[in-house]
Design a protein around this motif. Structure first.
Motif, short mmCIF file in Angstrom:
data_model
loop_
_atom_site.label_atom_id
_atom_site.label_comp_id
_atom_site.label_asym_id
_atom_site.label_seq_id
_atom_site.Cartn_x
_atom_site.Cartn_y
_atom_site.Cartn_z
N LEU A 147 -38.26 -23.17 56.00
CA LEU A 147 -38.67 -23.59 54.66
C LEU A 147 -38.18 -25.00 54.35
CD1 LEU A 147 -37.93 -20.28 52.71
CD2 LEU A 147 -40.00 -20.95 53.93
N GLY A 149 -38.84 -26.19 50.88
CA GLY A 149 -38.80 -26.28 49.42
C GLY A 149 -40.05 -25.70 48.79
N ASP A 150 -39.90 -25.20 47.57
CA ASP A 150 -40.99 -24.50 46.90
C ASP A 150 -42.15 -25.39 46.49
OD1 ASP A 150 -39.60 -22.15 47.14
OD2 ASP A 150 -38.71 -22.25 45.14
N HIS A 152 -43.98 -26.93 48.44
CA HIS A 152 -44.86 -27.03 49.59
C HIS A 152 -45.39 -25.66 49.99
CE1 HIS A 152 -43.25 -31.11 50.11
NE2 HIS A 152 -42.07 -30.57 49.90
N ASP A 153 -46.55 -25.64 50.64
CA ASP A 153 -47.06 -24.41 51.23
C ASP A 153 -46.22 -24.07 52.46
OD1 ASP A 153 -49.23 -23.99 49.47
OD2 ASP A 153 -50.45 -25.44 50.57
N GLN A 154 -45.78 -22.81 52.56
CA GLN A 154 -44.93 -22.44 53.68
C GLN A 154 -45.00 -20.93 53.90
OE1 GLN A 154 -41.14 -24.12 52.51
NE2 GLN A 154 -41.11 -23.07 50.57
N SER A 188 -33.41 -23.65 57.62
CA SER A 188 -33.35 -22.63 56.56
C SER A 188 -33.09 -21.25 57.16
CB SER A 188 -34.65 -22.62 55.76
OG SER A 188 -35.74 -22.22 56.58
N ARG A 314 -47.69 -22.39 47.60
CA ARG A 314 -47.28 -20.99 47.74
C ARG A 314 -46.30 -20.82 48.90
NH1 ARG A 314 -52.16 -17.22 48.62
NH2 ARG A 314 -53.18 -19.07 49.45
N THR A 315 -45.37 -19.92 48.73
CA THR A 315 -44.47 -19.51 49.81
C THR A 315 -44.75 -18.05 50.13
OG1 THR A 315 -42.73 -21.07 49.21
CG2 THR A 315 -42.07 -19.15 50.50
N ARG A 317 -43.62 -14.81 52.41
CA ARG A 317 -42.56 -14.22 53.24
C ARG A 317 -43.03 -12.86 53.73
NH1 ARG A 317 -37.28 -15.84 53.47
NH2 ARG A 317 -36.68 -17.65 52.24
#
Length: 338
Positions: A147, A149-150, A152-154, A188, A314-315, A317
């Motif tokens: 990751l 940071g929020d 960014h798309d990840q 991360s 969006r992130t 998980r």
């Protein structure tokens, strides 16, 4: 060589209709579409994607920058990316940044210069130059596994809770000195897995001992050194967790060279399952990441970004799976159904 005009003549349609079938720019009746596709097959026509890209400013290609492609984890991610890209009609350009920030920046620039429509990148421990490059140039990018940071798309797997689960499992087997061989500082994944390790100790009322946390730099050789360091402590661990599959191999090699047998002399559990983990003796207790699903999710996320550049980042998980085998010290029968 057959041309689009030849295809149109064979199918009895206009050149525009052939173009719509090939580029999916307008709905075409199923019977007409079939006639065009049959004509393409009969004539051996090959679509000129370069010419199309000059018209549409799209190359229908994705740049994939992933280090250590030889690692089974990233190989399976690559398979997921490839399958998702192919299904969507995209090709892949693949590069290995070698987890080096300077090389990573060069690789991303080269992919961008190849006019890829977007990128999927597993960033290094120091991704600032990479992030600055793609952000400044508005390159649609999805960050993979690690990751940044929020904003960014990840997409990545859960890391904290699974490591905590391994610690708790080993503690419930009676271990009070549990070591962790952690990954490359700055990633991360490393930060989260160390946090999970400490959470697991705390949940079982065990103190955190700094001498039981060693860095393996996410690779086999470093994990071997870390294993020897842990076992040289005045009160060495009776169980060890490795934070990725490359480090598992390094730890096993070091333990063998020291004459220690798993789990008779020391218990072992690992983050990252791999296809032959079930073939080791003992069989490796591991956390399995949904590697192919991570790759496929990254493609979907990138395609969503290409369709709607203004949407919020969006992130994603994805959950992991605890694979209970025998290297933790459990008997074969005790792992059935786990």
């Amino acid at each position: 060589m057959a041309t689009m005009v030849d295809v149109a003549r064979r199918a009895g349609v206009s050149v525009a209709t052939v173009s719509h079938v090939l580029n999916e720019t307008r709905p075409v009746r199923p019977d007409t579409r079939k006639s065009v596709l049959d004509a393409i097959d009969e004539l051996g026509y090959t679509h000129n994607t370069l010419a199309r890209s000059l018209v549409t400013s799209r190359t229908r290609s994705i740049g994939l920058a992933v280090s250590a492609i030889s690692n089974p984890y990233f190989t399976e991610i690559l398979q997921g990316v490839e399958a998702g890209a192919l299904e969507a009609g995209y090709s892949l350009l693949i590069a290995d940044p070698h987890d080096d920030p300077v090389h990573e920046r060069k690789v991303v620039q080269l992919l961008h210069e190849r006019r890829v429509d977007g990128m999927i990148v597993a960033p290094s421990a120091e991704p600032a130059a990479l992030v600055e490059y793609v952000t400044k140039r508005a390159v649609p990018t999805v960050y993979l596994d690690r990751l940044v940071g929020d904003a960014h798309d990840q997409v990545c797997a859960e890391s904290t809770a699974p490591i905590r689960q391994l610690v708790e499992h080993l503690a419930d087997l009676g271990h009070t000195r549990i070591g962790l061989i952690a990954g490359l500082p700055g990633l991360s994944t490393t930060t989260e897995r160390v946090a999970g390790y400490r959470e697991g100790l705390r949940s079982r009322g065990l103190p955190f001992a700094p001498e039981l946390l060693a860095g393996g730099n996410s690779e086999a050789e470093g994990a071997g050194d870390a294993t020897r360091h842990l076992l040289a402590a005045p009160e060495p661990p009776t169980a060890v967790i490795t934070a990725n599959n490359a480090m598992t191999i390094g730890a096993l090699k070091a333990l063998g060279e020291m004459g220690l047998r798993v789990p008779r002399d020391i218990a072992l559990a690992c983050f990252d399952d791999f296809s032959w983990a079930d073939l080791f003796s003992p069989r490796l207790t591991a956390i399995s990441q949904p590697s192919r699903e991570i790759g496929a999710a990254a493609v979907r996320l990138l395609l969503d970004r290409l369709d709607d550049p203004a949407r919020p980042p969006r992130t994603i998980r994805l959950p992991c799976t605890f694979v209970h085998r025998t290297s933790c010290g459990c008997r074969e029968g005790d792992t059935d159904g786990a």
